[in-house]
Design a protein around this motif. Structure first.
Motif, mmCIF file in Angstrom:
data_model
loop_
_atom_site.group_PDB
_atom_site.id
_atom_site.type_symbol
_atom_site.label_atom_id
_atom_site.label_comp_id
_atom_site.label_asym_id
_atom_site.label_seq_id
_atom_site.Cartn_x
_atom_site.Cartn_y
_atom_site.Cartn_z
ATOM 1 N N GLN A 1 0.821 -1.214 0.000
ATOM 2 C CA GLN A 1 0.000 0.000 0.000
ATOM 3 C C GLN A 1 0.856 1.266 0.000
ATOM 4 O OE1 GLN A 1 0.561 -2.053 2.536
ATOM 5 N NE2 GLN A 1 0.221 -1.088 4.536
ATOM 6 N N TYR A 2 2.134 1.133 0.338
ATOM 7 C CA TYR A 2 3.046 2.279 0.390
ATOM 8 C C TYR A 2 4.098 2.232 -0.726
ATOM 9 C CZ TYR A 2 1.135 3.155 5.044
ATOM 10 O OH TYR A 2 0.301 3.414 6.102
ATOM 11 N N ASP B 1 11.233 0.711 11.970
ATOM 12 C CA ASP B 1 11.650 2.115 11.825
ATOM 13 C C ASP B 1 11.184 2.687 10.488
ATOM 14 O OD1 ASP B 1 12.929 1.794 14.268
ATOM 15 O OD2 ASP B 1 14.950 1.711 13.407
ATOM 16 N N LEU B 2 11.375 1.921 9.424
ATOM 17 C CA LEU B 2 10.954 2.365 8.090
ATOM 18 C C LEU B 2 9.434 2.524 8.029
ATOM 19 C CD1 LEU B 2 13.371 0.110 6.048
ATOM 20 C CD2 LEU B 2 13.388 2.615 6.039
ATOM 21 N N ILE C 1 4.323 5.727 7.805
ATOM 22 C CA ILE C 1 3.067 6.171 8.429
ATOM 23 C C ILE C 1 3.080 7.686 8.601
ATOM 24 C CG2 ILE C 1 1.741 6.151 10.567
ATOM 25 C CD1 ILE C 1 2.508 3.236 10.911
ATOM 26 N N SER C 2 4.171 8.230 9.116
ATOM 27 C CA SER C 2 4.274 9.672 9.329
ATOM 28 C C SER C 2 4.106 10.441 8.030
ATOM 29 C CB SER C 2 5.632 10.030 9.933
ATOM 30 O OG SER C 2 5.769 9.460 11.203
ATOM 31 N N ASN C 3 4.742 9.959 6.986
ATOM 32 C CA ASN C 3 4.662 10.663 5.700
ATOM 33 C C ASN C 3 3.319 10.466 5.020
ATOM 34 O OD1 ASN C 3 7.351 12.003 4.679
ATOM 35 N ND2 ASN C 3 7.892 10.282 5.977
ATOM 36 N N ALA C 4 2.681 9.335 5.242
ATOM 37 C CA ALA C 4 1.365 9.104 4.656
ATOM 38 C C ALA C 4 0.332 10.029 5.297
ATOM 39 C CB ALA C 4 0.955 7.647 4.838
#
Length: 83
Positions: free
Chosen positions: A14-15, A71-72, A77-80
């Motif tokens: 999904q990313y 970590d990745l 998640i933060s960038n999404a």
């Protein structure tokens, strides 16, 4: 148990686009992804060749891979959420 690929884009399909974007535009993400990928390929190679390596060492390598993946994932998640 079979040997499976743990490439990040397969772990988090999904990313896929975001992974590519961050790989290109975020040096820290790129470096961590490279470390994750190299470690994953090393583990996969050891498992495929059934190389003589201690269970403890292989376990530590897999723990390190899991930590890098976590970590990745947090960066993804933060960038999404930011987009």
């Amino acid at each position: 148990m079979g040997i499976s690929s743990h490439e990040l884009h397969l772990e988090f399909p999904q990313y896929k686009d975001l992974i590519q974007e961050l790989k290109t535009n975020d040096l820290k993400f790129h470096e961590k992804l490279q470390e994750y990928t190299e470690l994953d390929h090393e583990i996969e190679g050891l498992e495929k060749r059934d190389s003589p390596i201690g269970d403890d060492k292989l376990h530590r390598m897999k723990q390190k891979r899991a930590q890098l993946k976590d970590d990745l994932y947090q960066v993804l998640i933060s960038n999404a959420k930011a987009s």
